[in-house]
Design a protein around this motif. Structure first.
Motif, short mmCIF file in Angstrom:
data_model
loop_
_atom_site.label_atom_id
_atom_site.label_comp_id
_atom_site.label_asym_id
_atom_site.label_seq_id
_atom_site.Cartn_x
_atom_site.Cartn_y
_atom_site.Cartn_z
N MET A 1 2.78 5.46 -0.61
CA MET A 1 3.50 6.59 -1.16
C MET A 1 4.34 6.21 -2.36
O MET A 1 5.20 6.96 -2.76
CB MET A 1 4.40 7.19 -0.09
CG MET A 1 3.74 8.15 0.81
SD MET A 1 5.02 9.19 1.51
CE MET A 1 4.03 10.25 2.45
N GLY A 2 4.17 5.05 -2.88
CA GLY A 2 4.96 4.66 -4.04
C GLY A 2 6.19 3.88 -3.66
O GLY A 2 6.30 3.34 -2.57
N THR A 3 7.14 3.81 -4.56
CA THR A 3 8.33 2.99 -4.32
C THR A 3 9.42 3.73 -3.58
O THR A 3 10.36 3.12 -3.11
CB THR A 3 8.90 2.49 -5.66
OG1 THR A 3 9.22 3.62 -6.46
CG2 THR A 3 7.90 1.61 -6.38
N MET A 4 9.32 5.03 -3.44
CA MET A 4 10.31 5.82 -2.71
C MET A 4 9.60 6.60 -1.62
O MET A 4 8.81 7.49 -1.90
CB MET A 4 11.05 6.77 -3.65
CG MET A 4 12.17 7.52 -2.97
SD MET A 4 13.08 8.59 -4.09
CE MET A 4 13.72 7.42 -5.24
N PRO A 5 9.88 6.28 -0.35
CA PRO A 5 9.14 6.93 0.72
C PRO A 5 9.38 8.43 0.83
O PRO A 5 8.52 9.16 1.25
CB PRO A 5 9.61 6.21 1.98
CG PRO A 5 10.81 5.45 1.60
CD PRO A 5 10.81 5.29 0.12
N SER A 6 10.57 8.91 0.45
CA SER A 6 10.84 10.34 0.54
C SER A 6 11.74 10.80 -0.59
O SER A 6 12.97 10.81 -0.47
CB SER A 6 11.48 10.68 1.89
OG SER A 6 11.64 12.06 1.98
N ASN A 28 5.20 14.33 -5.00
CA ASN A 28 4.84 14.43 -3.58
C ASN A 28 3.34 14.63 -3.47
O ASN A 28 2.79 15.60 -3.97
CB ASN A 28 5.55 15.61 -2.91
CG ASN A 28 6.92 15.24 -2.41
OD1 ASN A 28 7.16 14.10 -2.05
ND2 ASN A 28 7.82 16.18 -2.39
N ALA A 29 2.68 13.69 -2.83
CA ALA A 29 1.23 13.78 -2.64
C ALA A 29 0.95 14.53 -1.34
O ALA A 29 1.17 14.00 -0.25
CB ALA A 29 0.62 12.39 -2.61
N LEU A 30 0.51 15.75 -1.45
CA LEU A 30 0.28 16.58 -0.27
C LEU A 30 -0.73 15.99 0.72
O LEU A 30 -0.55 16.14 1.92
CB LEU A 30 -0.12 17.99 -0.68
CG LEU A 30 0.95 18.78 -1.43
CD1 LEU A 30 0.44 20.17 -1.75
CD2 LEU A 30 2.24 18.83 -0.66
#
Length: 65
Positions: A1-6, A28-30
């Protein structure tokens, strides 16, 4: 999900610490969420908390597809 989880959690925190700046979430990747409605509900809550200052976008795809 990248460097930031949320990123939505950070956006919610920013919404309470700023008063007149726009808040943008683009990434945000749906497909990686349990259901797309979760992201939409979170966006709605952040938009309400920030008095309409949220700008949201979605990435196309995500992962190995």
């Amino acid at each position: 999900m990248g460097t930031m989880p949320s990123p939505n959690v950070i956006a919610a925190a920013i919404s309470q610490r700023t008063k007149n700046r726009r808040i943008a979430i683009f990434g945000n990747a749906l497909p990686l969420r349990s259901t797309p409605l979760v992201s939409l509900e979170e966006y709605s809550m952040i938009d309400l908390l920030s008095n309409g200052r949220l700008e949201a976008g979605f990435v196309v795809g995500g992962g190995p597809e």
